[in-house]
Design a protein around this motif. Structure first.
Motif, PDB file in Angstrom:
ATOM      1  N   GLU A   5      -4.800   1.159 -11.941  1.00 35.72           N
ATOM      2  CA  GLU A   5      -3.771   1.386 -10.919  1.00 35.72           C
ATOM      3  C   GLU A   5      -3.087   0.073 -10.526  1.00 35.72           C
ATOM      4  O   GLU A   5      -1.885   0.042 -10.290  1.00 35.72           O
ATOM      5  CB  GLU A   5      -4.399   2.064  -9.685  1.00 35.72           C
ATOM      6  CG  GLU A   5      -3.347   2.627  -8.742  1.00 35.72           C
ATOM      7  CD  GLU A   5      -3.940   3.391  -7.562  1.00 35.72           C
ATOM      8  OE1 GLU A   5      -5.166   3.602  -7.509  1.00 35.72           O
ATOM      9  OE2 GLU A   5      -3.150   3.786  -6.686  1.00 35.72           O
ATOM     10  N   GLU A   9      -0.421   7.471  -5.954  1.00 33.36           N
ATOM     11  CA  GLU A   9      -1.576   8.388  -5.902  1.00 33.36           C
ATOM     12  C   GLU A   9      -1.147   9.812  -5.552  1.00 33.36           C
ATOM     13  O   GLU A   9      -1.664  10.780  -6.106  1.00 33.36           O
ATOM     14  CB  GLU A   9      -2.618   7.872  -4.899  1.00 33.36           C
ATOM     15  CG  GLU A   9      -3.354   6.665  -5.452  1.00 33.36           C
ATOM     16  CD  GLU A   9      -4.264   5.987  -4.435  1.00 33.36           C
ATOM     17  OE1 GLU A   9      -4.645   6.640  -3.448  1.00 33.36           O
ATOM     18  OE2 GLU A   9      -4.580   4.799  -4.629  1.00 33.36           O
ATOM     19  N   ALA A  10      -0.190   9.955  -4.646  1.00 35.84           N
ATOM     20  CA  ALA A  10       0.272  11.303  -4.271  1.00 35.84           C
ATOM     21  C   ALA A  10       0.908  11.991  -5.474  1.00 35.84           C
ATOM     22  O   ALA A  10       0.637  13.172  -5.758  1.00 35.84           O
ATOM     23  CB  ALA A  10       1.271  11.212  -3.116  1.00 35.84           C
ATOM     24  N   THR A  43       0.819  -1.213   0.000  1.00 32.63           N
ATOM     25  CA  THR A  43       0.000   0.000   0.000  1.00 32.63           C
ATOM     26  C   THR A  43       0.860   1.273   0.000  1.00 32.63           C
ATOM     27  O   THR A  43       0.405   2.328  -0.431  1.00 32.63           O
ATOM     28  CB  THR A  43      -0.954   0.006   1.206  1.00 32.63           C
ATOM     29  OG1 THR A  43      -0.246  -0.483   2.342  1.00 32.63           O
ATOM     30  CG2 THR A  43      -2.162  -0.862   0.955  1.00 32.63           C
ATOM     31  N   ASN A  44       2.115   1.153   0.483  1.00 29.61           N
ATOM     32  CA  ASN A  44       3.015   2.326   0.416  1.00 29.61           C
ATOM     33  C   ASN A  44       3.201   2.762  -1.025  1.00 29.61           C
ATOM     34  O   ASN A  44       3.182   3.946  -1.347  1.00 29.61           O
ATOM     35  CB  ASN A  44       4.404   1.995   0.983  1.00 29.61           C
ATOM     36  CG  ASN A  44       4.346   1.716   2.468  1.00 29.61           C
ATOM     37  OD1 ASN A  44       3.484   2.235   3.162  1.00 29.61           O
ATOM     38  ND2 ASN A  44       5.247   0.892   2.949  1.00 29.61           N
ATOM     39  N   TRP A  58       1.215   2.105  -3.570  1.00 24.02           N
ATOM     40  CA  TRP A  58      -0.061   2.645  -4.069  1.00 24.02           C
ATOM     41  C   TRP A  58      -0.214   4.108  -3.661  1.00 24.02           C
ATOM     42  O   TRP A  58      -0.593   4.963  -4.452  1.00 24.02           O
ATOM     43  CB  TRP A  58      -1.244   1.827  -3.500  1.00 24.02           C
ATOM     44  CG  TRP A  58      -1.420   0.509  -4.193  1.00 24.02           C
ATOM     45  CD1 TRP A  58      -0.604  -0.572  -4.101  1.00 24.02           C
ATOM     46  CD2 TRP A  58      -2.471   0.139  -5.091  1.00 24.02           C
ATOM     47  NE1 TRP A  58      -1.085  -1.596  -4.875  1.00 24.02           N
ATOM     48  CE2 TRP A  58      -2.237  -1.180  -5.492  1.00 24.02           C
ATOM     49  CE3 TRP A  58      -3.595   0.801  -5.576  1.00 24.02           C
ATOM     50  CZ2 TRP A  58      -3.069  -1.858  -6.365  1.00 24.02           C
ATOM     51  CZ3 TRP A  58      -4.442   0.121  -6.450  1.00 24.02           C
ATOM     52  CH2 TRP A  58      -4.169  -1.193  -6.839  1.00 24.02           C
ATOM     53  N   ASN A  59       0.091   4.388  -2.397  1.00 27.00           N
ATOM     54  CA  ASN A  59      -0.060   5.763  -1.913  1.00 27.00           C
ATOM     55  C   ASN A  59       0.942   6.698  -2.558  1.00 27.00           C
ATOM     56  O   ASN A  59       0.616   7.853  -2.848  1.00 27.00           O
ATOM     57  CB  ASN A  59       0.079   5.814  -0.385  1.00 27.00           C
ATOM     58  CG  ASN A  59      -1.163   5.276   0.299  1.00 27.00           C
ATOM     59  OD1 ASN A  59      -2.266   5.404  -0.223  1.00 27.00           O
ATOM     60  ND2 ASN A  59      -1.005   4.658   1.439  1.00 27.00           N
ATOM     61  N   ARG A  60       2.155   6.206  -2.790  1.00 31.22           N
ATOM     62  CA  ARG A  60       3.173   7.032  -3.450  1.00 31.22           C
ATOM     63  C   ARG A  60       2.692   7.395  -4.858  1.00 31.22           C
ATOM     64  O   ARG A  60       2.791   8.541  -5.291  1.00 31.22           O
ATOM     65  CB  ARG A  60       4.481   6.241  -3.524  1.00 31.22           C
ATOM     66  CG  ARG A  60       5.706   7.077  -3.215  1.00 31.22           C
ATOM     67  CD  ARG A  60       6.970   6.245  -3.373  1.00 31.22           C
ATOM     68  NE  ARG A  60       7.076   5.145  -2.424  1.00 31.22           N
ATOM     69  CZ  ARG A  60       7.771   4.014  -2.646  1.00 31.22           C
ATOM     70  NH1 ARG A  60       8.408   3.830  -3.791  1.00 31.22           N
ATOM     71  NH2 ARG A  60       7.825   3.061  -1.747  1.00 31.22           N
TER      72      ARG A  60
END
Ligand code: HAM
Length: 427
Positions: free
Chosen positions: A317, A23-24, A16-17, A19-21
């Motif tokens: 994604e 998305e940011a 998930t890190n 994924w979040n990177r």
């Protein structure tokens, strides 16, 4: 044991890190191109999709999760609802429903969220998957029909993939013309298929009847030489569509974005007009399309809205993350410090110190005084910490803390007031 339903998956840390990177970074790039977020419901009236994506498409005819929703009262009519298989239809519905066209400007809207298709699961293909998509839509008077929009979207996507750090992507470009062009092309395909159809696979035989364009999507090796000889869509574009496509290509060339023309690229949704595209990646196997999109100049009108040409895309994604991983991108994220209380009574000073560090912007994890020093080192390494900070009786008395760099083994004493700065500068 209970398991997640077929075709769905749990996304867990550390994945998930990544994924979040992603998305940011995506939000950052989209903001620079003046896109703003829109959030639409996860389920919609079933008709929204049949009227936009198209009754005959695989998505609508076999892949939707649809149910009858009974009203509260016995007399209420049941309504057919569907988990969204894509998000463009919902965005255009919202555009019409909220009268966004009245602004007279281009709306640049993006979304990030789950979509649902009952497909056969395999690598890169799930029943719940995630899209990052965007749409530019507006009245022709605001420039919505201009080939500049197409070029700007493609430029943004190339920038976005570059900045996310993906290297091996390829842009595949095509034009499917307008409805009249496609009618003529379908006619030509039917004619060309007639004498050769008996040599082709059963799927092609069926598609030649229902939707000859889909024949171009066939993957059966024996059919390929026949398909290669079929008429090409670009020869059937009328003059305005031809000019539009030439203008898009000229702008891509001027900006320096490489692409290949793929006249066999058939997008699986009926609303497309003119420019269509996909970005593919070699690390994905058979589901190699990282993203897809195109123009939909008649979609608003087909949903009873005003004339509002548009263009958009959706990134898969799940696939973007897979592609990044295939290039060696890792999901592990380091923290700066692991604060280790050493000995009875040390939890209190340790939580005070960790709080100070975290409030000063240092990422820190916290152990427990019941742990022996060796165990604390172990856990600090597992947490991916760069430094371990020991909080023992001597440290508390002197207000100086033992800090050890876990990679180099170097050990120093740092005063409380200097600690946050030291950890930040050295990690
Ligand atoms: P699409 O080509 O159906 O287009 O989907 C876009 C992307 O979503 C695909 O390229 C793929 O990366 C991902 N995708 C699709 N199905 C799955 C699946 N079952 N599992 C994992 N990933 C998947 C659209 O959805 C259009 N709404 C795009 C668009 C926006 N066109 C104009 N505006």
């Amino acid at each position: 044991m209970m398991k997640a339903p077929r075709g769905t998956r749990d996304l867990l840390p550390p994945d998930t890190n990544l994924w979040n990177r992603v998305e940011a970074k995506v939000r950052d790039v989209l903001a620079r191109y003046n896109y703003h977020e829109v959030r639409t419901p996860i389920f919609e009236d079933t008709q929204l999709f049949s009227r936009s994506v198209g009754e005959e498409t695989d998505i609508v005819s076999k892949e939707m999760f649809t149910w009858e929703d009974r009203g509260r009262a016995q007399s209420d009519k049941a309504q057919s609802l569907t988990l969204r298989p894509e998000n463009t239809a919902s965005v255009v519905r919202a555009y019409i429903e909220h009268g966004l066209f009245k602004t007279g400007t281009l709306q640049k809207l993006y979304y990030i969220g789950p979509q649902f298709r009952r497909e056969r699961p395999q690598k890169g293909r799930y029943r719940q998957f995630y899209q990052i998509g965007a749409e530019i839509i507006g009245p022709p008077s605001a420039g919505s029909e201009s080939p500049l929009r197409d070029a700007e979207v493609l430029d943004m996507l190339a920038t976005l993939l570059d900045e996310v750090g993906l290297r091996g992507w390829q842009l595949q470009l095509n034009s499917v013309g307008c409805a009249a062009d496609r009618a003529r092309y379908n006619q030509a395909l039917r004619q060309a298929l007639q004498p050769v159809l008996h040599q082709m696979c059963d799927d092609c035989k069926r598609r030649a009847e229902t939707n000859p364009l889909r024949v171009l999507d066939c993957k059966v090796p024996e059919d390929q030489p026949i398909i290669e000889r079929l008429p090409r869509i670009l020869q059937y574009l009328d003059e305005p569509c031809r000019e539009h496509f030439a203008a898009v290509r000229a702008m891509l060339d001027a900006v320096g974005i490489a692409y290949v023309i793929n006249e066999r690229m058939v997008r699986g949704l009926d609303y497309y007009t003119r420019t269509t595209f996909e970005f593919t990646h070699g690390g994905l196997g058979s589901q190699n399309s990282v993203l897809g999109g195109g123009r939909y100049d008649g979609l608003s009108e087909s949903l009873d809205g005003p004339k509002a040409p548009g263009i958009g895309f959706a990134i898969g994604e799940d696939r973007l993350v897979l592609a990044l991983e295939s290039e060696g991108e890792t999901a592990v994220e380091k923290i700066q410090a692991y604060v280790a209380p050493l000995g009875t009574g040390m939890n209190v000073p340790a939580i005070k110190l960790a709080r100070e560090l975290r409030r000063a912007g240092v990422s820190a994890d916290l152990g427990d005084e019941s742990l022996r020093l060796k165990k604390s080192f172990d856990l600090a390494e597992k947490a991916g910490a760069r430094f371990i900070v020991i909080v023992g009786e001597n440290e508390v008395a002197s207000d100086q803390f033992t800090v050890k760099n876990l990679a180099s083994g170097q050990q120093v004493q740092i005063a409380r007031a200097e600690l946050a700065k030291y950890l930040s500068h050295n990690s």
